[in-house]
Design a protein around this motif. Structure first.
Motif, PDB file in Angstrom:
ATOM      1  N   SER A  25       0.882  -1.227   0.016  1.00 27.55           N
ATOM      2  CA  SER A  25       0.047   0.109  -0.040  1.00 27.55           C
ATOM      3  C   SER A  25       0.947   1.195  -0.054  1.00 27.55           C
ATOM      4  O   SER A  25       0.488   2.411  -0.476  1.00 27.55           O
ATOM      5  CB  SER A  25      -1.117  -0.002   1.315  1.00 27.55           C
ATOM      6  N   ILE A  26       1.896   1.156   0.639  1.00 25.11           N
ATOM      7  CA  ILE A  26       3.061   2.381   0.880  1.00 25.11           C
ATOM      8  C   ILE A  26       3.551   2.539  -0.564  1.00 25.11           C
ATOM      9  O   ILE A  26       3.360   3.704  -1.173  1.00 25.11           O
ATOM     10  CB  ILE A  26       4.197   2.262   1.749  1.00 25.11           C
ATOM     11  N   LEU A  27       3.889   1.439  -1.335  1.00 29.25           N
ATOM     12  CA  LEU A  27       4.485   1.531  -2.704  1.00 29.25           C
ATOM     13  C   LEU A  27       3.408   2.019  -3.640  1.00 29.25           C
ATOM     14  O   LEU A  27       3.746   2.840  -4.469  1.00 29.25           O
ATOM     15  CB  LEU A  27       5.055   0.288  -3.029  1.00 29.25           C
ATOM     16  N   VAL A  28       2.189   1.507  -3.713  1.00 26.82           N
ATOM     17  CA  VAL A  28       1.313   1.914  -4.712  1.00 26.82           C
ATOM     18  C   VAL A  28       0.694   3.316  -4.244  1.00 26.82           C
ATOM     19  O   VAL A  28       0.241   4.032  -5.257  1.00 26.82           O
ATOM     20  CB  VAL A  28       0.164   1.057  -4.822  1.00 26.82           C
ATOM     21  N   LEU A  48     -16.671 -10.180   0.812  1.00 32.07           N
ATOM     22  CA  LEU A  48     -17.166  -8.830   1.337  1.00 32.07           C
ATOM     23  C   LEU A  48     -16.185  -7.966   1.450  1.00 32.07           C
ATOM     24  O   LEU A  48     -16.259  -6.710   1.057  1.00 32.07           O
ATOM     25  CB  LEU A  48     -17.680  -9.118   2.889  1.00 32.07           C
ATOM     26  N   GLY A  49     -14.843  -8.624   1.795  1.00 27.70           N
ATOM     27  CA  GLY A  49     -13.595  -7.847   2.089  1.00 27.70           C
ATOM     28  C   GLY A  49     -13.123  -7.461   0.719  1.00 27.70           C
ATOM     29  O   GLY A  49     -12.581  -6.258   0.390  1.00 27.70           O
ATOM     30  N   LEU A  50     -13.309  -8.010  -0.204  1.00 23.82           N
ATOM     31  CA  LEU A  50     -12.724  -7.912  -1.814  1.00 23.82           C
ATOM     32  C   LEU A  50     -13.722  -6.588  -2.263  1.00 23.82           C
ATOM     33  O   LEU A  50     -13.186  -5.479  -2.876  1.00 23.82           O
ATOM     34  CB  LEU A  50     -12.849  -8.872  -2.566  1.00 23.82           C
ATOM     35  N   THR A  51     -14.996  -6.664  -1.906  1.00 27.10           N
ATOM     36  CA  THR A  51     -16.007  -5.647  -2.225  1.00 27.10           C
ATOM     37  C   THR A  51     -15.541  -4.188  -1.830  1.00 27.10           C
ATOM     38  O   THR A  51     -15.763  -3.176  -2.301  1.00 27.10           O
ATOM     39  CB  THR A  51     -17.478  -6.025  -2.128  1.00 27.10           C
ATOM     40  N   PHE A  52     -15.171  -4.511  -0.487  1.00 29.03           N
ATOM     41  CA  PHE A  52     -14.822  -2.996   0.475  1.00 29.03           C
ATOM     42  C   PHE A  52     -13.452  -2.579  -0.239  1.00 29.03           C
ATOM     43  O   PHE A  52     -13.581  -1.522  -0.204  1.00 29.03           O
ATOM     44  CB  PHE A  52     -14.635  -3.791   1.970  1.00 29.03           C
ATOM     45  N   ILE A  53     -12.804  -3.453  -0.692  1.00 27.95           N
ATOM     46  CA  ILE A  53     -11.444  -2.910  -1.529  1.00 27.95           C
ATOM     47  C   ILE A  53     -12.090  -2.062  -2.714  1.00 27.95           C
ATOM     48  O   ILE A  53     -11.540  -0.928  -2.953  1.00 27.95           O
ATOM     49  CB  ILE A  53     -10.400  -3.965  -1.984  1.00 27.95           C
ATOM     50  N   ASN A  67     -13.556   1.295  -1.774  1.00 29.72           N
ATOM     51  CA  ASN A  67     -12.906   2.183  -1.456  1.00 29.72           C
ATOM     52  C   ASN A  67     -11.644   2.648  -2.446  1.00 29.72           C
ATOM     53  O   ASN A  67     -11.329   3.557  -2.723  1.00 29.72           O
ATOM     54  CB  ASN A  67     -11.939   1.780  -0.207  1.00 29.72           C
ATOM     55  N   GLY A  68     -11.604   1.702  -3.575  1.00 28.76           N
ATOM     56  CA  GLY A  68     -10.799   2.102  -4.758  1.00 28.76           C
ATOM     57  C   GLY A  68     -11.494   3.229  -5.500  1.00 28.76           C
ATOM     58  O   GLY A  68     -10.721   4.050  -6.032  1.00 28.76           O
ATOM     59  N   ILE A  69     -12.777   3.016  -5.662  1.00 32.47           N
ATOM     60  CA  ILE A  69     -13.518   4.252  -6.559  1.00 32.47           C
ATOM     61  C   ILE A  69     -13.518   5.445  -5.776  1.00 32.47           C
ATOM     62  O   ILE A  69     -13.205   6.361  -6.201  1.00 32.47           O
ATOM     63  CB  ILE A  69     -15.079   3.298  -6.397  1.00 32.47           C
ATOM     64  N   PHE A  70     -13.622   5.213  -4.404  1.00 36.53           N
ATOM     65  CA  PHE A  70     -13.694   6.317  -3.540  1.00 36.53           C
ATOM     66  C   PHE A  70     -12.269   6.860  -3.498  1.00 36.53           C
ATOM     67  O   PHE A  70     -12.268   8.279  -3.613  1.00 36.53           O
ATOM     68  CB  PHE A  70     -13.799   5.917  -2.226  1.00 36.53           C
ATOM     69  N   TRP A  71     -10.980   6.380  -3.303  1.00 37.98           N
ATOM     70  CA  TRP A  71      -9.813   7.016  -3.676  1.00 37.98           C
ATOM     71  C   TRP A  71      -9.733   7.505  -5.003  1.00 37.98           C
ATOM     72  O   TRP A  71      -9.186   8.815  -5.168  1.00 37.98           O
ATOM     73  CB  TRP A  71      -8.823   5.845  -3.490  1.00 37.98           C
ATOM     74  N   LEU A  72     -10.398   7.003  -6.378  1.00 34.92           N
ATOM     75  CA  LEU A  72     -10.306   7.363  -7.556  1.00 34.92           C
ATOM     76  C   LEU A  72     -10.756   8.847  -7.645  1.00 34.92           C
ATOM     77  O   LEU A  72     -10.581   9.780  -8.134  1.00 34.92           O
ATOM     78  CB  LEU A  72     -10.818   6.523  -8.531  1.00 34.92           C
ATOM     79  N   PHE A  73     -12.092   8.741  -7.035  1.00 35.83           N
ATOM     80  CA  PHE A  73     -12.826  10.051  -6.883  1.00 35.83           C
ATOM     81  C   PHE A  73     -12.071  11.168  -6.387  1.00 35.83           C
ATOM     82  O   PHE A  73     -12.011  12.272  -6.626  1.00 35.83           O
ATOM     83  CB  PHE A  73     -14.304   9.831  -6.037  1.00 35.83           C
ATOM     84  N   LEU A 132      -3.660  -6.567  -7.762  1.00 36.68           N
ATOM     85  CA  LEU A 132      -4.378  -5.780  -9.166  1.00 36.68           C
ATOM     86  C   LEU A 132      -5.316  -4.848  -8.449  1.00 36.68           C
ATOM     87  O   LEU A 132      -5.278  -3.902  -9.259  1.00 36.68           O
ATOM     88  CB  LEU A 132      -4.792  -7.113  -9.699  1.00 36.68           C
ATOM     89  N   CYS A 133      -5.853  -5.125  -7.352  1.00 38.66           N
ATOM     90  CA  CYS A 133      -6.926  -4.075  -6.829  1.00 38.66           C
ATOM     91  C   CYS A 133      -6.157  -2.901  -6.533  1.00 38.66           C
ATOM     92  O   CYS A 133      -6.737  -1.795  -6.637  1.00 38.66           O
ATOM     93  CB  CYS A 133      -7.496  -4.966  -5.783  1.00 38.66           C
ATOM     94  N   PHE A 134      -4.723  -3.117  -5.861  1.00 37.45           N
ATOM     95  CA  PHE A 134      -4.125  -1.890  -5.584  1.00 37.45           C
ATOM     96  C   PHE A 134      -3.704  -1.110  -6.779  1.00 37.45           C
ATOM     97  O   PHE A 134      -3.894   0.113  -6.777  1.00 37.45           O
ATOM     98  CB  PHE A 134      -2.991  -2.389  -4.558  1.00 37.45           C
ATOM     99  N   ALA A 135      -3.125  -1.709  -7.798  1.00 40.31           N
ATOM    100  CA  ALA A 135      -2.518  -1.014  -9.086  1.00 40.31           C
ATOM    101  C   ALA A 135      -3.516  -0.487  -9.938  1.00 40.31           C
ATOM    102  O   ALA A 135      -3.072   0.493 -10.570  1.00 40.31           O
ATOM    103  CB  ALA A 135      -1.529  -2.147  -9.501  1.00 40.31           C
TER     104      ALA A 135
END
Length: 317
Positions: A22-25, A75-80, A83-89, A306-309
């Motif tokens: 997470s720090i790297l990405v 559920l955890g994957l969905t949460f990622i 929040n990924g969409i949230f981060w992109l916004f 993949l979800c991080f990148a």
């Protein structure tokens, strides 16, 4: 608990790997967090949140049998992904606090996905504590807290029998003039009290309703305590002919008063402390089975990568 099983490195290495990934990405988002912790006394506690979260888990011996993954959580994957969409916004609108909240959510979601529902529910309190890393609330609360402090202080001064002339956040007594500025709002005390109160509630109580009540008290008490602090400062200044509590001693009196209030709050809360779980009860806990194989672990970690990148790459398109 052994961290090596069948010559395979168990989950601590993977948890650390997720954190480092997470720090790297999301390096820029992490950097923005650290920069705020460095320059703001209000949010300096951010450096201690991750160590505190780990300590909250380690000191609770009833959690130790659950220190293992069970099976991946959709559920955890969905949460990622959420929040990924949230981060992109947040990245597209350049709203830093949204990116920071989403980053913590992605990190929590990754732990959730890897550890599984049965495991993560045992650690929900320490895991959610990670949100205290995000420097949010000061700007939003500041005007309301300043207004409350002024209202509370002037009301007490008038109850004391003093004549007060008020103009907004400025007021005048016969002995001198006073103003409620940002440093008088008590927002620093409020955030510190909430952070400490949350830790105290978790280690002191086992029942969630007790934890919720104490955390609520750690929110309400410092607001009124700050109003009382402001009143006492004004009274000291007034009674001393404006010789005391008008300089650096103003800050010292406030810090001492806050420390006393926190001590009293914790002392009173200790009367309702829940007993520790004994070793026999811990040994009887039903621990979920670890279903992970090398292949499943590799697949889960690949999905997390993949979800991080995906989100930073999408932002750059």
């Amino acid at each position: 608990m052994n961290f090596i099983r069948n010559n395979q490195i168990t989950f601590p290495v993977y948890i650390i790997s997720i954190f480092l990934l997470s720090i790297l990405v999301f390096f820029d988002t992490w950097k923005s967090l650290v920069e705020i912790w460095e320059r703001s006394d209000t949010y300096a506690h951010g450096f201690l949140v991750i160590p505190a979260s780990i300590w909250l888990i380690w000191q609770n011996k009833s959690l130790h049998p659950f220190l293992q993954p069970t099976k991946p959580s959709l559920l955890g994957l969905t949460f990622i992904l959420f929040n990924g969409i949230f981060w992109l916004f947040g990245a597209m609108t350049q709203i830093l606090v949204i990116q920071q909240l989403a980053l913590v959510g992605i990190l929590i979601g990754s732990f959730w996905f890897y550890l599984g529902n049965d495991t993560i529910k045992q650690f929900i309190f320490p895991i959610l504590f990670l949100y205290f890393m995000v420097p949010v609330g000061e700007a939003q609360l500041l005007p309301y807290l300043m207004q409350f402090t002024a209202d509370f202080t002037i009301a007490l001064l008038r109850l004391t029998g003093l004549s007060v002339y008020r103009e907004g956040l400025h007021f005048t007594l016969v002995s001198g003039q006073w103003s409620v500025v940002e440093a008088c709002s008590g927002v620093r005390y409020l955030i510190s009290s909430l952070t400490l109160g949350t830790i105290y509630a978790y280690i002191t109580y086992k029942k969630n309703y007790k934890r919720a009540i104490f955390i609520l008290c750690s929110l309400v008490v410092p607001i009124f305590a700050n109003g009382m602090r402001a009143y006492m400062i004004v009274m000291i200044g007034h009674l001393s002919g404006m010789r005391l509590a008008t300089g650096v001693d103003h800050i010292i009196y406030g810090a001492i008063f806050f420390a006393i209030i926190i001590f009293i709050m914790f002392y009173i809360g200790s009367f309702w402390r829940d007993p520790e779980i004994d070793k026999e009860s811990i040994s009887q806990l039903k621990v979920p089975t670890n279903t992970y194989t090398k292949q499943k672990t590799s697949l889960v970690m690949l999905l997390i990568v993949l979800c991080f990148a995906f989100w930073p790459l999408t932002k750059d398109q």
